[in-house]
Scaffold this motif. Structure first.
Motif, PDB file in Angstrom:
ATOM      1  N   PHE A 285     134.482 -77.826   6.056  1.00  0.00           N
ATOM      2  CA  PHE A 285     133.320 -77.667   6.604  1.00  0.00           C
ATOM      3  C   PHE A 285     133.602 -76.526   7.824  1.00  0.00           C
ATOM      4  O   PHE A 285     132.606 -75.954   8.299  1.00  0.00           O
ATOM      5  N   GLN A 286     134.803 -75.880   7.903  1.00  0.00           N
ATOM      6  CA  GLN A 286     135.102 -74.670   8.673  1.00  0.00           C
ATOM      7  C   GLN A 286     134.469 -73.451   8.051  1.00  0.00           C
ATOM      8  O   GLN A 286     134.211 -72.380   8.796  1.00  0.00           O
ATOM      9  N   PHE A 287     134.200 -73.606   6.620  1.00  0.00           N
ATOM     10  CA  PHE A 287     133.686 -72.416   6.196  1.00  0.00           C
ATOM     11  C   PHE A 287     132.159 -72.522   5.843  1.00  0.00           C
ATOM     12  O   PHE A 287     131.557 -71.630   5.379  1.00  0.00           O
ATOM     13  N   LEU A 288     131.550 -73.554   6.363  1.00  0.00           N
ATOM     14  CA  LEU A 288     130.222 -73.346   6.406  1.00  0.00           C
ATOM     15  C   LEU A 288     129.474 -72.584   7.511  1.00  0.00           C
ATOM     16  O   LEU A 288     130.113 -72.780   8.636  1.00  0.00           O
ATOM     17  N   THR A 289     128.451 -71.861   7.212  1.00  0.00           N
ATOM     18  CA  THR A 289     127.659 -71.271   8.242  1.00  0.00           C
ATOM     19  C   THR A 289     127.074 -71.961   9.197  1.00  0.00           C
ATOM     20  O   THR A 289     126.689 -73.113   9.075  1.00  0.00           O
ATOM     21  N   GLU A 290     127.162 -71.619  10.599  1.00  0.00           N
ATOM     22  CA  GLU A 290     126.595 -72.180  11.560  1.00  0.00           C
ATOM     23  C   GLU A 290     125.283 -72.421  11.771  1.00  0.00           C
ATOM     24  O   GLU A 290     124.971 -73.453  12.176  1.00  0.00           O
ATOM     25  N   ASP A 291     124.711 -71.484  11.221  1.00  0.00           N
ATOM     26  CA  ASP A 291     123.162 -71.487  11.252  1.00  0.00           C
ATOM     27  C   ASP A 291     122.360 -72.547  10.215  1.00  0.00           C
ATOM     28  O   ASP A 291     121.150 -72.704  10.388  1.00  0.00           O
ATOM     29  N   TYR A 292     123.211 -72.717   8.999  1.00  0.00           N
ATOM     30  CA  TYR A 292     122.515 -73.277   7.847  1.00  0.00           C
ATOM     31  C   TYR A 292     123.305 -74.148   7.214  1.00  0.00           C
ATOM     32  O   TYR A 292     123.066 -75.255   7.003  1.00  0.00           O
ATOM     33  N   GLY A 293     124.590 -74.105   6.887  1.00  0.00           N
ATOM     34  CA  GLY A 293     125.279 -74.663   6.177  1.00  0.00           C
ATOM     35  C   GLY A 293     125.823 -75.959   7.131  1.00  0.00           C
ATOM     36  O   GLY A 293     125.863 -77.090   6.369  1.00  0.00           O
ATOM     37  N   ASP A 294     126.259 -75.743   8.351  1.00  0.00           N
ATOM     38  CA  ASP A 294     126.816 -76.717   9.231  1.00  0.00           C
ATOM     39  C   ASP A 294     125.682 -77.788   9.563  1.00  0.00           C
ATOM     40  O   ASP A 294     125.756 -79.173   9.377  1.00  0.00           O
ATOM     41  N   PRO A 295     124.320 -77.285   9.654  1.00  0.00           N
ATOM     42  CA  PRO A 295     123.166 -78.446  10.056  1.00  0.00           C
ATOM     43  C   PRO A 295     122.979 -79.204   8.635  1.00  0.00           C
ATOM     44  O   PRO A 295     122.682 -80.478   8.621  1.00  0.00           O
ATOM     45  N   ARG A 296     123.042 -78.294   7.458  1.00  0.00           N
ATOM     46  CA  ARG A 296     122.755 -79.137   6.256  1.00  0.00           C
ATOM     47  C   ARG A 296     123.807 -80.187   5.809  1.00  0.00           C
ATOM     48  O   ARG A 296     123.453 -81.355   5.439  1.00  0.00           O
ATOM     49  N   LEU A 297     125.054 -80.062   6.198  1.00  0.00           N
ATOM     50  CA  LEU A 297     126.119 -80.918   5.948  1.00  0.00           C
ATOM     51  C   LEU A 297     125.909 -82.079   7.088  1.00  0.00           C
ATOM     52  O   LEU A 297     125.898 -83.301   6.615  1.00  0.00           O
ATOM     53  N   ARG A 298     125.604 -81.803   8.342  1.00  0.00           N
ATOM     54  CA  ARG A 298     125.517 -83.122   9.202  1.00  0.00           C
ATOM     55  C   ARG A 298     124.211 -83.894   8.929  1.00  0.00           C
ATOM     56  O   ARG A 298     124.163 -84.906   9.127  1.00  0.00           O
ATOM     57  N   GLU A 299     123.222 -83.161   8.470  1.00  0.00           N
ATOM     58  CA  GLU A 299     122.004 -83.919   7.834  1.00  0.00           C
ATOM     59  C   GLU A 299     122.423 -84.934   6.839  1.00  0.00           C
ATOM     60  O   GLU A 299     122.009 -85.933   6.593  1.00  0.00           O
ATOM     61  N   HIS A 300     123.352 -84.329   5.586  1.00  0.00           N
ATOM     62  CA  HIS A 300     123.561 -85.157   4.485  1.00  0.00           C
ATOM     63  C   HIS A 300     124.460 -86.213   4.983  1.00  0.00           C
ATOM     64  O   HIS A 300     124.470 -87.289   4.590  1.00  0.00           O
ATOM     65  N   LEU A 301     125.177 -86.136   5.850  1.00  0.00           N
ATOM     66  CA  LEU A 301     126.259 -86.976   6.337  1.00  0.00           C
ATOM     67  C   LEU A 301     125.573 -88.204   7.219  1.00  0.00           C
ATOM     68  O   LEU A 301     125.680 -89.200   6.956  1.00  0.00           O
ATOM     69  N   THR A 302     124.419 -87.840   7.700  1.00  0.00           N
ATOM     70  CA  THR A 302     123.624 -88.814   8.411  1.00  0.00           C
ATOM     71  C   THR A 302     122.845 -89.830   7.338  1.00  0.00           C
ATOM     72  O   THR A 302     122.920 -91.072   7.502  1.00  0.00           O
ATOM     73  N   GLY A 303     122.215 -89.012   6.185  1.00  0.00           N
ATOM     74  CA  GLY A 303     121.784 -89.907   5.244  1.00  0.00           C
ATOM     75  C   GLY A 303     123.006 -90.749   4.553  1.00  0.00           C
ATOM     76  O   GLY A 303     122.591 -91.843   4.279  1.00  0.00           O
ATOM     77  N   VAL A 304     124.021 -90.382   4.244  1.00  0.00           N
ATOM     78  CA  VAL A 304     125.159 -91.014   3.447  1.00  0.00           C
ATOM     79  C   VAL A 304     125.334 -92.108   4.341  1.00  0.00           C
ATOM     80  O   VAL A 304     125.556 -93.298   3.772  1.00  0.00           O
ATOM     81  N   ILE A 305     125.503 -92.033   5.600  1.00  0.00           N
ATOM     82  CA  ILE A 305     126.239 -93.144   6.233  1.00  0.00           C
ATOM     83  C   ILE A 305     125.058 -94.113   6.544  1.00  0.00           C
ATOM     84  O   ILE A 305     125.340 -95.433   6.513  1.00  0.00           O
ATOM     85  N   ALA A 306     123.636 -93.850   6.435  1.00  0.00           N
ATOM     86  CA  ALA A 306     122.566 -94.792   6.529  1.00  0.00           C
ATOM     87  C   ALA A 306     122.621 -95.722   4.925  1.00  0.00           C
ATOM     88  O   ALA A 306     122.403 -96.898   5.071  1.00  0.00           O
ATOM     89  N   LEU A 307     123.023 -94.870   3.971  1.00  0.00           N
ATOM     90  CA  LEU A 307     122.960 -95.721   2.925  1.00  0.00           C
ATOM     91  C   LEU A 307     124.071 -96.466   2.785  1.00  0.00           C
ATOM     92  O   LEU A 307     124.183 -97.677   2.126  1.00  0.00           O
ATOM     93  N   MET A 308     125.185 -96.175   3.242  1.00  0.00           N
ATOM     94  CA  MET A 308     126.592 -96.852   3.371  1.00  0.00           C
ATOM     95  C   MET A 308     126.215 -98.160   4.103  1.00  0.00           C
ATOM     96  O   MET A 308     126.679 -99.393   3.876  1.00  0.00           O
TER      97      MET A 308
END
Length: 346
Positions: A285-308
């Protein structure tokens, strides 16, 4: 005593009759409808789509048209999407969209311009399942759309369309022009070999939006809840020292998270951050762009945790994950279960 057909009454048959007589007329009607639907679905083999347009919607004339590629190579358009795209009303709830199109094609205005071959194909819509599974969907082979549009435009040219059908001809004209433009571009790209470069450039644009050239400072990105839920679903005892986690978590995270973000992202991350002796110098995650990649990662994690949290078992979570966040096209495949599971906590 035998009935009129020579069948003897048995305790089982009497019980079945009693249960049937106890049902309300509405319940019996529902059961009959379900049985008829199963018989109808069983008339043809239900194929599965290998690709769909859910991640890259097909827009024609300002409207989205869901489309699929089946396992036998056929290109299929959503029937409901075609009805909407042609500007038709959906009809009554009891009428299937395929019936709506067939009724229009066999009407007085359009039928003279519909070939027997086209009509035969329209009367046999394709039944299939989306890549993520779910209920059986219905569609038409993609080549039916331009053929149907041509027939409508011929009917307008002959002055046979009613006033309330003219808007359908306008939509068909828009569609034919749009398809012609797309077709000539595709032909030129294929003839010149630009198609491969075009696809490569599109992939590069996606990767560039997600991944930065400079390493970002480490900040806590994966919530503790993410790891807690994995331990719960796997039936592991949570470690007393939070930082002491099994190495297999890296394999799970690779599959659950990075393989499902966007095409090419996982491959590029593993080029920039290769594994050396089973370990990586940095976090992906340190290689993800701050303005696009990182927000998409956090959004994905939120959804994944909800499924879990909504899953009782690891297998149930895996099934839900694949339906909600299917893997993007990737040449790097890794199962969610990494045998042997020797890294689980004692």
């Amino acid at each position: 005593m035998p009935d009129l057909f020579g069948n003897e009454d048995t305790p089982q048959s009497k019980g079945g009759k009693a249960r049937a007589e106890a049902l309300s007329p509405d319940d019996r009607q529902k059961i009959a409808r379900k049985a008829a639907q199963k018989r109808w679905e069983g008339e043809a083999e239900i194929l599965r789509a290998t690709h769909d347009s859910s991640n890259h919607p097909l827009m024609i004339g300002g409207q989205e048209l869901p489309c699929y590629v089946l396992e036998d190579g056929r290109r299929v358009l959503s029937l409901g999407g075609m009805v909407r795209l042609m500007g038709m009303s959906g009809g009554s709830a009891s009428r299937r969209e395929g019936d709506r199109l067939v009724n229009f094609a066999t009407g007085k205005a359009v039928s003279p311009f519909i070939s027997n071959e086209l009509l035969s194909r329209m009367k046999e819509p394709v039944r299939f399942r989306a890549p993520s599974g779910g209920t059986v969907a219905t569609g038409y082979e993609a080549t039916i759309l331009p053929d149907l549009c041509d027939a409508v435009l011929e009917a307008r040219k002959a002055g046979l369309l009613r006033k309330d059908q003219m808007h359908i001809a306008v939509q068909c004209e828009i569609l034919v022009r749009a398809l012609a433009r797309v077709g000539i571009i595709a032909l030129v790209d294929e003839a010149t070999g630009y198609q491969e470069l075009r696809d490569r450039k599109a992939l590069e644009e996606i990767v560039n939006r997600y991944i930065t050239e400079e390493l970002r400072r480490w900040t806590k990105t994966f919530p503790d809840d993410y790891f807690t839920q994995i331990f719960r679903l796997k039936g592991w005892r949570f470690p007393s020292i939070p930082t002491k986690r099994p190495g297999v978590l890296g394999y799970y995270t690779r599959d659950i998270v990075y393989a499902r973000l966007a095409p090419g992202v996982l491959e590029e991350l593993e080029k920039k951050n290769p594994s050396e002796g089973g370990r990586r110098k940095h976090k992906h995650f340190q290689f993800l762009t701050e303005d696009y990649g990182d927000p998409r990662l956090r959004e994905h994690l939120t959804g994944v945790i909800a499924l879990m949290k909504g899953s009782r078992t690891w297998d149930q979570f895996r099934g839900m994950l694949q339906r909600v966040y299917p893997k993007v096209n990737s040449t790097l495949e890794l199962p969610l279960d990494v045998p042997p599971d020797d890294n689980k906590p004692a």
